[in-house]
Motif scaffolding. Structure first.
Motif, PDB file in Angstrom:
ATOM      1  N   THR A 228       0.858  -1.198   0.000  1.00  0.00           N
ATOM      2  CA  THR A 228       0.000   0.000   0.000  1.00  0.00           C
ATOM      3  C   THR A 228       0.883   1.231   0.000  1.00  0.00           C
ATOM      4  O   THR A 228       2.000   1.208   0.519  1.00  0.00           O
TER       5      THR A 228
ATOM      6  N   GLN B 128      -4.120   7.092  -8.798  1.00  0.00           N
ATOM      7  CA  GLN B 128      -4.916   5.953  -9.298  1.00  0.00           C
ATOM      8  C   GLN B 128      -6.182   5.798  -8.456  1.00  0.00           C
ATOM      9  O   GLN B 128      -7.284   5.628  -8.986  1.00  0.00           O
TER      10      GLN B 128
ATOM     11  N   ILE C 297     -10.164   6.196  -9.604  1.00  0.00           N
ATOM     12  CA  ILE C 297     -11.170   5.159  -9.373  1.00  0.00           C
ATOM     13  C   ILE C 297     -12.331   5.725  -8.561  1.00  0.00           C
ATOM     14  O   ILE C 297     -13.502   5.445  -8.837  1.00  0.00           O
TER      15      ILE C 297
ATOM     16  N   GLY D  81     -14.451   7.561 -10.890  1.00  0.00           N
ATOM     17  CA  GLY D  81     -15.191   6.612 -11.728  1.00  0.00           C
ATOM     18  C   GLY D  81     -16.372   6.012 -11.002  1.00  0.00           C
ATOM     19  O   GLY D  81     -17.476   5.903 -11.553  1.00  0.00           O
ATOM     20  N   LEU D  82     -16.159   5.637  -9.738  1.00  0.00           N
ATOM     21  CA  LEU D  82     -17.250   5.035  -8.948  1.00  0.00           C
ATOM     22  C   LEU D  82     -18.379   6.062  -8.749  1.00  0.00           C
ATOM     23  O   LEU D  82     -19.555   5.722  -8.871  1.00  0.00           O
TER      24      LEU D  82
ATOM     25  N   VAL E 251     -19.391   6.446  -1.659  1.00  0.00           N
ATOM     26  CA  VAL E 251     -17.952   6.158  -1.539  1.00  0.00           C
ATOM     27  C   VAL E 251     -17.224   7.405  -1.063  1.00  0.00           C
ATOM     28  O   VAL E 251     -17.411   8.490  -1.598  1.00  0.00           O
ATOM     29  N   GLN E 252     -16.419   7.266  -0.034  1.00  0.00           N
ATOM     30  CA  GLN E 252     -15.680   8.396   0.528  1.00  0.00           C
ATOM     31  C   GLN E 252     -14.237   8.441   0.043  1.00  0.00           C
ATOM     32  O   GLN E 252     -13.691   9.519  -0.171  1.00  0.00           O
ATOM     33  N   SER E 253     -13.586   7.312  -0.062  1.00  0.00           N
ATOM     34  CA  SER E 253     -12.195   7.311  -0.514  1.00  0.00           C
ATOM     35  C   SER E 253     -11.825   5.948  -1.085  1.00  0.00           C
ATOM     36  O   SER E 253     -12.426   4.931  -0.741  1.00  0.00           O
ATOM     37  N   VAL E 254     -10.847   5.958  -1.974  1.00  0.00           N
ATOM     38  CA  VAL E 254     -10.293   4.729  -2.540  1.00  0.00           C
ATOM     39  C   VAL E 254      -8.773   4.865  -2.502  1.00  0.00           C
ATOM     40  O   VAL E 254      -8.237   5.890  -2.918  1.00  0.00           O
ATOM     41  N   ARG E 255      -8.104   3.862  -1.964  1.00  0.00           N
ATOM     42  CA  ARG E 255      -6.641   3.815  -2.020  1.00  0.00           C
ATOM     43  C   ARG E 255      -6.273   2.580  -2.822  1.00  0.00           C
ATOM     44  O   ARG E 255      -6.799   1.488  -2.569  1.00  0.00           O
ATOM     45  N   ALA E 256      -5.395   2.742  -3.795  1.00  0.00           N
ATOM     46  CA  ALA E 256      -5.003   1.625  -4.648  1.00  0.00           C
ATOM     47  C   ALA E 256      -3.675   1.052  -4.193  1.00  0.00           C
ATOM     48  O   ALA E 256      -2.789   1.788  -3.757  1.00  0.00           O
ATOM     49  N   GLY E 257      -3.550  -0.254  -4.256  1.00  0.00           N
ATOM     50  CA  GLY E 257      -2.298  -0.912  -3.895  1.00  0.00           C
ATOM     51  C   GLY E 257      -2.069  -2.120  -4.765  1.00  0.00           C
ATOM     52  O   GLY E 257      -2.737  -2.311  -5.784  1.00  0.00           O
TER      53      GLY E 257
END
Lengths: 89, 89
Positions: free
Chosen positions: A15, A24, A28, A31-32, A40-46
């Protein structure tokens, strides 16, 4: 204790460190929301890796996977890693 | 049962289906072997997302995350997904 060689499966999670910007994940998230997911509050990509290795003990496998993470799989400047190890055979 | 809105954290794991070729994983396998990790047998590469969302119940959050996975996060033709959901607040 060293026994016969067994197969170990490491599930490795990489992460970004919390302070590092994540374009990224933000893309996303956008996009969501465009798709109608307004809650949706947050997205973290790993990244996620499944590594199989032959070792004679769990502690040796653990040390190897740690070294793989810090030398190749993760960038320790900007990323954190964690992994779970299990014996397959 | 619907309660007040709470924050749920979904840890989403995306993996290639077992029959799908994984060039990224093969490249990493080659890299690990070049670095001297001769006991590594295989590497499969995947993605990992942490998604935070506001929902009034765990079952609603579960349904939303499932829909996000199948509509945007994963490509159901070549990828599998699984996720763990936990209440943050």
């Amino acid at each position: 204790m060293d026994g016969p060689v067994a197969v170990y499966l490491a599930k490795v999670y990489i992460t970004l460190k919390p302070s590092v910007n994540d374009p990224q994940g933000q893309t996303i998230l956008g996009g969501l929301r465009s798709l109608g997911f307004g809650t949706v509050q947050s997205v973290r990509a790993g990244k996620y890796f499944e590594v199989r290795l032959d070792e004679s003990s769990e502690s040796k496998a653990n040390a190897k996977v740690k070294e793989m993470c810090s030398r190749l799989l993760a960038n320790p400047i900007v990323e954190d890693y964690r992994f779970e190890l299990s014996k397959v055979t």
